[in-house]
Design a protein around this motif. Structure first.
Motif, short mmCIF file in Angstrom:
data_model
loop_
_atom_site.label_atom_id
_atom_site.label_comp_id
_atom_site.label_asym_id
_atom_site.label_seq_id
_atom_site.Cartn_x
_atom_site.Cartn_y
_atom_site.Cartn_z
N PHE A 195 -18.37 0.81 40.88
CA PHE A 195 -17.90 1.34 39.60
C PHE A 195 -17.32 2.74 39.79
N GLN A 196 -18.00 3.59 40.55
CA GLN A 196 -17.51 4.95 40.80
C GLN A 196 -16.15 4.92 41.51
N LYS A 197 -16.01 4.05 42.48
CA LYS A 197 -14.74 3.95 43.20
C LYS A 197 -13.62 3.46 42.28
N ALA A 198 -13.95 2.53 41.40
CA ALA A 198 -12.95 2.03 40.45
C ALA A 198 -12.53 3.12 39.48
N VAL A 199 -13.48 3.92 39.03
CA VAL A 199 -13.15 5.03 38.12
C VAL A 199 -12.25 6.03 38.83
N GLU B 238 -3.57 -2.97 37.81
CA GLU B 238 -4.51 -3.46 38.82
C GLU B 238 -5.80 -2.63 38.83
N ASN B 239 -5.67 -1.30 38.76
CA ASN B 239 -6.86 -0.45 38.74
C ASN B 239 -7.62 -0.58 37.43
N SER B 240 -6.90 -0.82 36.35
CA SER B 240 -7.56 -1.02 35.06
C SER B 240 -8.41 -2.29 35.08
N VAL B 241 -7.88 -3.35 35.66
CA VAL B 241 -8.61 -4.61 35.76
C VAL B 241 -9.83 -4.44 36.67
N ALA C 48 -15.67 -3.99 37.38
CA ALA C 48 -16.80 -3.24 37.91
C ALA C 48 -17.75 -2.82 36.79
N LYS C 49 -17.19 -2.44 35.65
CA LYS C 49 -18.00 -2.05 34.50
C LYS C 49 -18.80 -3.24 33.99
N ALA C 50 -18.16 -4.38 33.89
CA ALA C 50 -18.85 -5.58 33.40
C ALA C 50 -19.94 -6.02 34.38
N ASP C 51 -19.65 -5.98 35.68
CA ASP C 51 -20.65 -6.36 36.68
C ASP C 51 -21.86 -5.44 36.62
N LEU C 52 -21.62 -4.14 36.50
CA LEU C 52 -22.72 -3.18 36.42
C LEU C 52 -23.54 -3.40 35.15
N ALA C 53 -22.87 -3.61 34.03
CA ALA C 53 -23.57 -3.84 32.77
C ALA C 53 -24.41 -5.12 32.82
N MET C 54 -23.85 -6.19 33.37
CA MET C 54 -24.60 -7.44 33.46
C MET C 54 -25.83 -7.28 34.35
N HIS C 55 -25.69 -6.53 35.43
CA HIS C 55 -26.82 -6.32 36.32
C HIS C 55 -27.90 -5.48 35.62
N ALA C 56 -27.47 -4.45 34.92
CA ALA C 56 -28.42 -3.55 34.24
C ALA C 56 -29.15 -4.28 33.12
#
Length: 51
Positions: free
Chosen positions: A18-22, A32-35, A40-48
């Motif tokens: 997520f940090q690298k994507a930001v 591409e970077n927005s996607v 990454a945000k969705a993956d982090l949220a689902m994991h949390a």
């Protein structure tokens, strides 16, 4: 190996992605970077949230 250790490793990996994507999106605001950032945000949220 302890389940909690593996969960912590996975969480740290998702945070790093997520940090690298930001960073990439901040430097170059492309579709591409927005996607990548949204994924990454969705993956982090689902994991949390345990998903």
């Amino acid at each position: 190996m302890n389940h909690q250790i593996l969960a912590d490793i996975e969480l740290n990996r998702k945070i790093s992605l997520f940090q690298k994507a930001v960073e990439a999106y901040t430097l170059h605001r492309t579709l591409e970077n927005s996607v990548a950032l949204a994924k990454a945000k969705a993956d982090l949220a689902m994991h949390a949230w345990g998903g």
